[in-house]
Design an enzyme around this catalytic site. Structure first.
Site, mmCIF file in Angstrom:
data_model
loop_
_atom_site.group_PDB
_atom_site.id
_atom_site.type_symbol
_atom_site.label_atom_id
_atom_site.label_comp_id
_atom_site.label_asym_id
_atom_site.label_seq_id
_atom_site.Cartn_x
_atom_site.Cartn_y
_atom_site.Cartn_z
ATOM 1 N N TYR A 49 0.788 -1.230 0.000
ATOM 2 C CA TYR A 49 0.000 0.000 0.000
ATOM 3 C C TYR A 49 0.822 1.282 0.000
ATOM 4 C CZ TYR A 49 -3.629 -3.351 1.162
ATOM 5 O OH TYR A 49 -4.485 -4.421 1.141
ATOM 6 N N HIS A 51 -9.079 1.235 -5.628
ATOM 7 C CA HIS A 51 -8.216 0.412 -4.780
ATOM 8 C C HIS A 51 -6.774 0.818 -5.022
ATOM 9 C CE1 HIS A 51 -11.538 -2.207 -3.760
ATOM 10 N NE2 HIS A 51 -11.885 -2.124 -5.030
#
Length: 150
Positions: free
Chosen positions: A24, A101
């Protein structure tokens, strides 16, 4: 009046910057929100951000958005793969939404490849890192302008 976008982040996104940075990145949620607000302002769009780890709170916030926002950008996090409740809330308020996302969910575990939202979203953005939020906001703003012309 400026167009209004609601940015919703689901569970665990409050841990951005420290949770699995190899997946991430190191950008925090506060950084993402600040960048998103700057991007929105440059497009003459008002952006409000909301994050919750609780499905019901997300459903409630979507309900509150009815009549108050023009588009939703949502990163449902793990609820992507499980939440019929959030899907139904989005469909119930009839606000166009962009699913986003940070990671490429299609290149990850098999169970992450199914989304309860993608078939109803006006766009799906994944795998662009936190830049995906910028792309989603820009697309949502353009989508609203195109919708106004019709």
């Amino acid at each position: 009046m400026a167009a209004r976008i609601l940015l919703i982040n689901g569970p665990n996104l409050n841990l951005l910057g420290t949770r699995e940075p190899s997946v991430y990145g190191s950008t925090t949620l506060a950084d993402v929100v600040a960048q998103a607000k700057t991007q929105a302002a440059s497009l003459n769009v008002h952006l409000e951000a909301f994050q919750s780890n609780h499905e019901g709170a997300i459903v409630d916030r979507i309900h509150e958005a009815r009549g108050a926002v023009d588009a939703i950008v949502i990163n449902p996090g793990a609820y992507t793969h499980t939440s019929v409740a959030i899907r139904d809330a989005l469909l119930g308020v009839d606000i166009p939404f962009v699913e986003t996302h940070i990671s490429n969910v299609h290149a990850r575990e098999e169970w992450r490849r199914h989304s309860y939202f993608s078939d109803k979203a006006v766009a799906v953005i994944c795998g662009l890192g936190t830049y995906g939020y910028t792309a989603a906001i820009e697309f949502a703003a353009r989508h609203m302008k195109m919708k106004d012309r019709v």
